[in-house]
Design a protein around this motif. Sequence first.
Motif, PDB file in Angstrom:
ATOM      1  N   GLY A 107      16.876  12.305  68.200  1.00 13.82           N
ATOM      2  CA  GLY A 107      17.371  12.036  69.370  1.00 13.82           C
ATOM      3  C   GLY A 107      16.459  12.480  70.837  1.00 13.82           C
ATOM      4  O   GLY A 107      16.908  12.864  71.777  1.00 13.82           O
ATOM      5  N   GLY A 108      15.036  12.306  70.383  1.00 17.01           N
ATOM      6  CA  GLY A 108      14.080  13.055  71.306  1.00 17.01           C
ATOM      7  C   GLY A 108      13.869  14.251  71.586  1.00 17.01           C
ATOM      8  O   GLY A 108      13.687  14.778  72.634  1.00 17.01           O
ATOM      9  N   ASP A 109      14.485  15.219  70.890  1.00 20.32           N
ATOM     10  CA  ASP A 109      14.558  16.828  71.023  1.00 20.32           C
ATOM     11  C   ASP A 109      13.514  17.346  70.383  1.00 20.32           C
ATOM     12  O   ASP A 109      13.396  17.523  69.099  1.00 20.32           O
ATOM     13  N   GLN A 110      12.602  18.098  71.055  1.00 23.63           N
ATOM     14  CA  GLN A 110      11.577  18.872  70.509  1.00 23.63           C
ATOM     15  C   GLN A 110      12.075  19.982  69.928  1.00 23.63           C
ATOM     16  O   GLN A 110      11.205  20.459  68.772  1.00 23.63           O
ATOM     17  N   SER A 111      13.044  20.644  69.939  1.00 26.19           N
ATOM     18  CA  SER A 111      13.798  21.657  69.664  1.00 26.19           C
ATOM     19  C   SER A 111      14.300  21.505  68.037  1.00 26.19           C
ATOM     20  O   SER A 111      14.785  22.435  67.444  1.00 26.19           O
ATOM     21  N   ALA A 112      14.401  20.198  67.745  1.00 30.04           N
ATOM     22  CA  ALA A 112      15.181  19.843  66.484  1.00 30.04           C
ATOM     23  C   ALA A 112      14.263  20.435  65.499  1.00 30.04           C
ATOM     24  O   ALA A 112      13.132  20.084  65.167  1.00 30.04           O
ATOM     25  N   VAL A 113      14.841  20.981  64.112  1.00 33.41           N
ATOM     26  CA  VAL A 113      14.487  21.320  63.159  1.00 33.41           C
ATOM     27  C   VAL A 113      15.565  20.826  62.019  1.00 33.41           C
ATOM     28  O   VAL A 113      16.433  21.171  61.938  1.00 33.41           O
ATOM     29  N   SER A 114      14.997  20.153  61.065  1.00 37.57           N
ATOM     30  CA  SER A 114      15.912  19.523  59.865  1.00 37.57           C
ATOM     31  C   SER A 114      16.044  20.639  59.008  1.00 37.57           C
ATOM     32  O   SER A 114      15.167  21.589  58.668  1.00 37.57           O
ATOM     33  N   PRO A 115      16.808  20.422  58.102  1.00 42.34           N
ATOM     34  CA  PRO A 115      17.224  21.407  56.907  1.00 42.34           C
ATOM     35  C   PRO A 115      15.922  21.497  56.081  1.00 42.34           C
ATOM     36  O   PRO A 115      15.666  22.399  55.418  1.00 42.34           O
ATOM     37  N   ALA A 116      15.336  20.258  55.838  1.00 41.49           N
ATOM     38  CA  ALA A 116      14.019  20.349  54.954  1.00 41.49           C
ATOM     39  C   ALA A 116      12.579  20.940  55.664  1.00 41.49           C
ATOM     40  O   ALA A 116      11.618  21.213  55.141  1.00 41.49           O
ATOM     41  N   GLY A 117      12.866  21.185  57.069  1.00 46.62           N
ATOM     42  CA  GLY A 117      11.779  21.812  57.540  1.00 46.62           C
ATOM     43  C   GLY A 117      10.945  21.000  58.620  1.00 46.62           C
ATOM     44  O   GLY A 117      10.056  21.548  59.124  1.00 46.62           O
ATOM     45  N   ALA A 118      11.560  19.656  58.696  1.00 50.42           N
ATOM     46  CA  ALA A 118      10.784  18.873  59.833  1.00 50.42           C
ATOM     47  C   ALA A 118      10.927  19.178  61.076  1.00 50.42           C
ATOM     48  O   ALA A 118      12.003  19.569  61.370  1.00 50.42           O
ATOM     49  N   VAL A 119       9.807  19.011  62.105  1.00 50.24           N
ATOM     50  CA  VAL A 119       9.833  19.926  63.316  1.00 50.24           C
ATOM     51  C   VAL A 119       9.789  18.991  64.471  1.00 50.24           C
ATOM     52  O   VAL A 119       9.134  17.801  64.486  1.00 50.24           O
ATOM     53  N   GLY A 120      10.472  19.139  65.455  1.00 50.34           N
ATOM     54  CA  GLY A 120      10.199  18.393  66.760  1.00 50.34           C
ATOM     55  C   GLY A 120      10.741  16.710  66.895  1.00 50.34           C
ATOM     56  O   GLY A 120      11.491  16.314  66.025  1.00 50.34           O
ATOM     57  N   VAL A 121      10.304  16.262  67.993  1.00 51.87           N
ATOM     58  CA  VAL A 121      10.624  14.851  68.511  1.00 51.87           C
ATOM     59  C   VAL A 121      10.366  14.114  67.199  1.00 51.87           C
ATOM     60  O   VAL A 121      11.320  12.911  66.704  1.00 51.87           O
ATOM     61  N   MET A 122       9.363  14.112  66.559  1.00 54.86           N
ATOM     62  CA  MET A 122       9.000  12.952  65.465  1.00 54.86           C
ATOM     63  C   MET A 122       9.176  13.305  64.147  1.00 54.86           C
ATOM     64  O   MET A 122       9.045  12.952  63.337  1.00 54.86           O
ATOM     65  N   LEU A 124       7.986  15.995  62.221  1.00 55.74           N
ATOM     66  CA  LEU A 124       6.825  16.211  61.341  1.00 55.74           C
ATOM     67  C   LEU A 124       7.189  17.353  60.501  1.00 55.74           C
ATOM     68  O   LEU A 124       7.339  18.377  60.853  1.00 55.74           O
ATOM     69  N   MET A 125       6.837  17.050  59.197  1.00 50.24           N
ATOM     70  CA  MET A 125       6.695  18.269  58.149  1.00 50.24           C
ATOM     71  C   MET A 125       5.506  19.047  58.486  1.00 50.24           C
ATOM     72  O   MET A 125       4.346  18.217  58.824  1.00 50.24           O
ATOM     73  N   PRO A 126       5.609  20.468  58.646  1.00 48.95           N
ATOM     74  CA  PRO A 126       4.132  21.031  58.692  1.00 48.95           C
ATOM     75  C   PRO A 126       3.038  20.742  57.954  1.00 48.95           C
ATOM     76  O   PRO A 126       1.806  20.568  58.670  1.00 48.95           O
ATOM     77  N   ASP A 127       3.160  20.450  56.742  1.00 50.94           N
ATOM     78  CA  ASP A 127       1.911  19.708  55.922  1.00 50.94           C
ATOM     79  C   ASP A 127       1.270  18.468  56.647  1.00 50.94           C
ATOM     80  O   ASP A 127       0.124  18.172  56.639  1.00 50.94           O
ATOM     81  N   THR A 128       2.390  17.676  56.709  1.00 48.29           N
ATOM     82  CA  THR A 128       2.003  16.206  57.229  1.00 48.29           C
ATOM     83  C   THR A 128       1.311  16.497  58.536  1.00 48.29           C
ATOM     84  O   THR A 128       0.267  15.688  58.770  1.00 48.29           O
ATOM     85  N   ALA A 129       2.055  17.466  59.379  1.00 47.50           N
ATOM     86  CA  ALA A 129       1.298  17.441  60.733  1.00 47.50           C
ATOM     87  C   ALA A 129      -0.136  18.112  60.775  1.00 47.50           C
ATOM     88  O   ALA A 129      -0.966  17.556  61.268  1.00 47.50           O
ATOM     89  N   ALA A 130      -0.377  19.009  59.712  1.00 47.45           N
ATOM     90  CA  ALA A 130      -1.590  19.611  59.477  1.00 47.45           C
ATOM     91  C   ALA A 130      -2.622  18.620  59.193  1.00 47.45           C
ATOM     92  O   ALA A 130      -3.727  18.306  59.594  1.00 47.45           O
ATOM     93  N   GLY A 131      -2.274  17.662  58.291  1.00 49.97           N
ATOM     94  CA  GLY A 131      -3.041  16.638  57.877  1.00 49.97           C
ATOM     95  C   GLY A 131      -3.349  15.297  58.837  1.00 49.97           C
ATOM     96  O   GLY A 131      -4.298  14.995  58.999  1.00 49.97           O
ATOM     97  N   LEU A 132      -2.618  15.567  60.140  1.00 55.53           N
ATOM     98  CA  LEU A 132      -2.836  14.582  60.969  1.00 55.53           C
ATOM     99  C   LEU A 132      -3.421  15.231  62.316  1.00 55.53           C
ATOM    100  O   LEU A 132      -3.680  14.827  63.405  1.00 55.53           O
ATOM    101  N   GLY A 133      -3.779  16.581  62.101  1.00 55.72           N
ATOM    102  CA  GLY A 133      -4.164  17.440  63.016  1.00 55.72           C
ATOM    103  C   GLY A 133      -3.522  17.847  64.273  1.00 55.72           C
ATOM    104  O   GLY A 133      -3.936  18.256  65.471  1.00 55.72           O
ATOM    105  N   ALA A 134      -2.201  17.936  64.000  1.00 56.33           N
ATOM    106  CA  ALA A 134      -1.032  18.050  64.975  1.00 56.33           C
ATOM    107  C   ALA A 134      -0.468  19.325  64.950  1.00 56.33           C
ATOM    108  O   ALA A 134      -0.156  19.907  63.817  1.00 56.33           O
ATOM    109  N   ASN A 135      -0.081  19.851  66.149  1.00 52.07           N
ATOM    110  CA  ASN A 135       1.072  21.152  66.289  1.00 52.07           C
ATOM    111  C   ASN A 135       2.357  20.697  66.185  1.00 52.07           C
ATOM    112  O   ASN A 135       2.649  20.137  67.348  1.00 52.07           O
ATOM    113  N   PRO A 136       2.991  20.617  65.321  1.00 49.35           N
ATOM    114  CA  PRO A 136       4.412  20.082  65.522  1.00 49.35           C
ATOM    115  C   PRO A 136       5.466  20.705  66.301  1.00 49.35           C
ATOM    116  O   PRO A 136       6.378  20.312  66.787  1.00 49.35           O
ATOM    117  N   TYR A 137       5.019  22.056  66.863  1.00 47.89           N
ATOM    118  CA  TYR A 137       5.707  22.700  67.461  1.00 47.89           C
ATOM    119  C   TYR A 137       5.536  22.474  69.249  1.00 47.89           C
ATOM    120  O   TYR A 137       6.252  23.191  70.114  1.00 47.89           O
TER     121      TYR A 137
END
Length: 199
Positions: A107-122, A124-137
Motif C-alpha cells: 500500500g506504499g507504506d515504508q513501515s510495513a513488515v510482513s509476517p515472513a519478514g519482508a520490509v518496506g514499500v517494495m 524486500l526480504m533482508p537477504d534479497t535486499a543485501a544481494g541488491l545492495g539495498a537497505n530495506p529500512y
Amino acid sequence: MMDLSGINQIQARIAEIEGQFSLPTQTMPGMEFAERLQQEIGKHSVSAAHKAHAVQRAEATSAAQHAAASTTANYANPELARTIHAAAAKYAVDPKLVSAVAEVESGGDQSAVSPAGAVGVMQLMPDTAAGLGANPYNMESNIDGGTKYLREMLDTFDGDVKKAVAAYNAGPNAVKAYGGVPPYAETQDYVNRVLDIYR
C-alpha cells in the motif's frame, strides 16, 4: 400498513347501540387496541426509518473513506511518487508497474513488515535486499532495490510483465518450473491485482 378501518367501524357501531338504548358507556375489551397499535406502529416505523438512515449514512461514509484511502493513501505522498519515478527511470521500468507492485506489496507504506519478514514499500526480504545492495529500512533504497529486482525479472523473462510480476512474488525458479505463473493461489491473486492496477 395494517387496515384498522374495520375495528373503527365496530367501535362506532357499539357506541351507536349504547346511545340508542341509553346504556352506560362501558370500556369494552379491545376498545383501546386500535389506538395503542397505531401508536406502536408509528414508534417502530420512525425507529426503523432512523436506523435505516443511520446505516446508509455509515455505509456511505465508510465507502467514501475507503475510496479516499485507496486513491490517496500514499500516492498523495509526493516524496514516494518522486522516489518511484526516479528508480523507474534509473532501471528503465514503467513507473506505473513499479507503483502497482508497491501498492499491492505494502500500500506504499515504508513501515510495513510482513509476517515472513519482508520490509518496506517494495517488501524486500533482508537477504534479497543485501544481494541488491539495498537497505530495506530506508524508503529510497528500498524502492531502488525493488525496482532493480523488477528489472532483473523483466530481463529474465524477456520483458514478459506477467511472468516478471509472478517471479517478484514467487521467485524466478518457480516461474521457470511451471513455465508461467505458478499455480499458487497467493501468487495468482498477486499477479491479477498488480496487473489490474497496472492496466
